[in-house]
Design a protein around this motif. Sequence first.
Motif, PDB file in Angstrom:
ATOM      1  N   TYR A  48       2.771   2.912  -5.638  1.00  0.00           N
ATOM      2  CA  TYR A  48       1.749   3.306  -6.595  1.00  0.00           C
ATOM      3  C   TYR A  48       1.794   2.354  -7.781  1.00  0.00           C
ATOM      4  CZ  TYR A  48      -1.192   6.397  -9.364  1.00  0.00           C
ATOM      5  OH  TYR A  48      -2.218   6.915 -10.104  1.00  0.00           O
ATOM      6  N   PHE A  88       5.039   6.005  -3.245  1.00  0.00           N
ATOM      7  CA  PHE A  88       4.289   7.245  -3.321  1.00  0.00           C
ATOM      8  C   PHE A  88       5.209   8.441  -3.099  1.00  0.00           C
ATOM      9  CE2 PHE A  88       0.820   4.293  -2.342  1.00  0.00           C
ATOM     10  CZ  PHE A  88      -0.148   4.724  -3.242  1.00  0.00           C
ATOM     11  N   ASN A 108      -2.036  10.377  -0.320  1.00  0.00           N
ATOM     12  CA  ASN A 108      -1.065   9.363  -0.749  1.00  0.00           C
ATOM     13  C   ASN A 108       0.160  10.024  -1.360  1.00  0.00           C
ATOM     14  OD1 ASN A 108      -2.492   7.096   0.046  1.00  0.00           O
ATOM     15  ND2 ASN A 108      -3.657   7.007  -1.860  1.00  0.00           N
ATOM     16  N   ASP A 115       0.815  -1.208   0.000  1.00  0.00           N
ATOM     17  CA  ASP A 115       0.000   0.000   0.000  1.00  0.00           C
ATOM     18  C   ASP A 115       0.848   1.256   0.000  1.00  0.00           C
ATOM     19  OD1 ASP A 115       0.963  -0.365   2.568  1.00  0.00           O
ATOM     20  OD2 ASP A 115      -0.823   0.472   3.532  1.00  0.00           O
ATOM     21  N   LYS A 116       2.174   1.121   0.036  1.00  0.00           N
ATOM     22  CA  LYS A 116       3.062   2.276  -0.064  1.00  0.00           C
ATOM     23  C   LYS A 116       3.607   2.438  -1.474  1.00  0.00           C
ATOM     24  CE  LYS A 116       2.734   3.158   4.324  1.00  0.00           C
ATOM     25  NZ  LYS A 116       2.011   4.347   4.807  1.00  0.00           N
ATOM     26  N   ASN A 146       0.664  12.132   5.855  1.00  0.00           N
ATOM     27  CA  ASN A 146       0.703  10.885   5.089  1.00  0.00           C
ATOM     28  C   ASN A 146      -0.608  10.117   5.152  1.00  0.00           C
ATOM     29  OD1 ASN A 146       3.348  11.285   4.252  1.00  0.00           O
ATOM     30  ND2 ASN A 146       4.197  10.324   6.081  1.00  0.00           N
ATOM     31  N   ASN A 169      -7.656   6.517   3.576  1.00  0.00           N
ATOM     32  CA  ASN A 169      -6.480   6.568   2.697  1.00  0.00           C
ATOM     33  C   ASN A 169      -6.712   5.881   1.357  1.00  0.00           C
ATOM     34  OD1 ASN A 169      -3.964   7.755   2.530  1.00  0.00           O
ATOM     35  ND2 ASN A 169      -2.865   5.894   3.101  1.00  0.00           N
TER      36      ASN A 169
END
Length: 649
Positions: free
Chosen positions: A185, A192, A225, A182-183, A221, A250
């Motif tokens: 893209y 990100f 994102n 999830d960090k 943060n 998020n």
Amino acid sequence: MKNIILFIFLTIYSFSVTAQKNNAADKLYKNFAYIDAAKLYKEALKKQDSSAYLLTRIGDCYYKNSNTKEALKWYALAADKYEDKNPKFIFNYIQTLRSVGNHELADEWLEQLKSYTPVDSLVLNTQFTNVKPKYDSKPALKLINLNSNTKYADFGGYEDSFGNFYYSSAVIKDTLFEKTKDKVYQWNEEPFLKIVTAEVTKSFDSINVGPFKSIPSDSINSITNHQGTLVISKDGRTLYFTGSNVKKNNVAVYDKAGTNNLKIYRANLVNGKWRNIKDLSINDKSFSTGHPALSPDEKILYFVSDRPGGFGHTDLYEVPINDDGTLGEVQNLGPKINTAGREMFPFMASDFTLYFSSDGYINNNFGLLDIYKTDLVQKAENFEASIINLGPGFNSGYDDFAFFTNDGEKTGYLSSNRPEGKGGDDIYAFFTEKCSQSIEGVVYDVLTNSRIVNAKVVLKDIEENEVATTVTNKEGKYIFEGVDCEKAFIITASKKRHQSDAKEIMTTNIFKDKNLVDLYLKPFDININPIYFDFDKSNIRPDAAAELDRVVAVMKEYPNMIIKIESHTDSRGKDSYNLSLSDRRAKSTRDYIESQGILANHIESAIGYGETQLVNRCGNELRKECSEEEHQQNRRSRFIIVNFETFED
């Protein structure tokens, strides 16, 4: 192009040339998977005759990723296929031609665009003839790719009023952001974009960026994102920054076209951390708003948006900031600056000069986004604004953007995806001022250590070529400014009736360093020698009378000369007696000179100093060891020209 903050503003700027929209390649293209789409379009070429549509689409795929050399290859093939070339194709073809430096052919296609009918919005771009080209780069321009740049996207270098350095980066270090899915893209499989800060060390033409750290905030943060360009108020307490539109959990928010648009957020510094993050009233989930910039008085916020009603794909806007922090009515900066293309990344200098990037001024650009400046904000509404391309170096054939300076373009930062960089987008520091220093000092009299006024000081290079000349001021000081760094020079001081002095110096590599060089001049003798006396006598001896006659002759040769007489004894005898004796010697010397026709007002004084100014070792403790010849040297009268600088005038 791997900078998603910039990419979001590009996502709908594409061709609609034919009705072939249902194949797999078109779907990939629509979802911004340009490299994969290009592969499928190339496969289609093997199964059917090449068409202008397919060739253009392949060119578009490379154009979207700033690979203009490859895009040009396919656009050139497509150009031969078109029977009726549309303005969007011509526009992109011109941009790719300029990007690779083929301005001659680009200008030929520009003439076709100008004559295109019916008039298209892109055709109107050719009417921006008030843009001034700068095809000569600044002679001292130096660009440095920052050591902090990575193989990913780094852009938007910015310094606040306290010298703190910020930028946006697709950071990957565990110490800052966790390496979890999830960090990352998914569009480019890069982390990100986050705002980071670091210490910067500068000399004249070098810069080092220290280890980065996260911007101090517990919530930025979790609210966005991606974080992009920013601006901070002069007092360091208010932050405006670009961020992606996300829900509280998020999760990215998409518009009907499937685009995750951008917003401008505001935060306040509270106890050393950025808190109270607000979504500004000018934002909307159906369009992007970003790239904030403040006017010098901080009463107006400038930004970029692709909102409806603009003149092009993205326009520059302004909105007043009310005293209570709320925002007023949004105003488009108008057709004097906004084109049918993209105007982006505004930055306003302290003199209200507005810098921005644009691909719309195709009369005067180097390809893709170029950096420009304008006095639009400084001019009254009815005056024509001046728009200037910053020229080569600042601009390349690729995207050049996020310009920052706080000293009138002497130093600053810009971002670019030019191919010689380290990653998708890199930050470059620039230095446009030639490294210069000063050489300065004082000219002294070597005998009296007094400062000499109106001495001539000459600066020469090591080959004896004269560089500059000056004279010392009333304090005996001189200065040469704008002297080259890391260069050898010779400094020479001279004055009439003085022996000159010269020194060599090598300047340092430190910008605006001061090199201190003092010089010492020795006065020439003008044939006025001391006279000597017998022990314990003050009468004028024959040899002394002969010397005094020469003194008189010199004073008659220079009738404006004024002298003073100082007489001395040796150390034999009591101090008090010697003081009285020396005074008698001074007076007898004066009386003899006046008896020869010299007016009394040309002798300022005649003073005895006893044994207080001996010229050798023969003081009281050694007087018995000294010879008569040594004692004789101390029994003297000497003459000092009081108006040494002017007696010949």
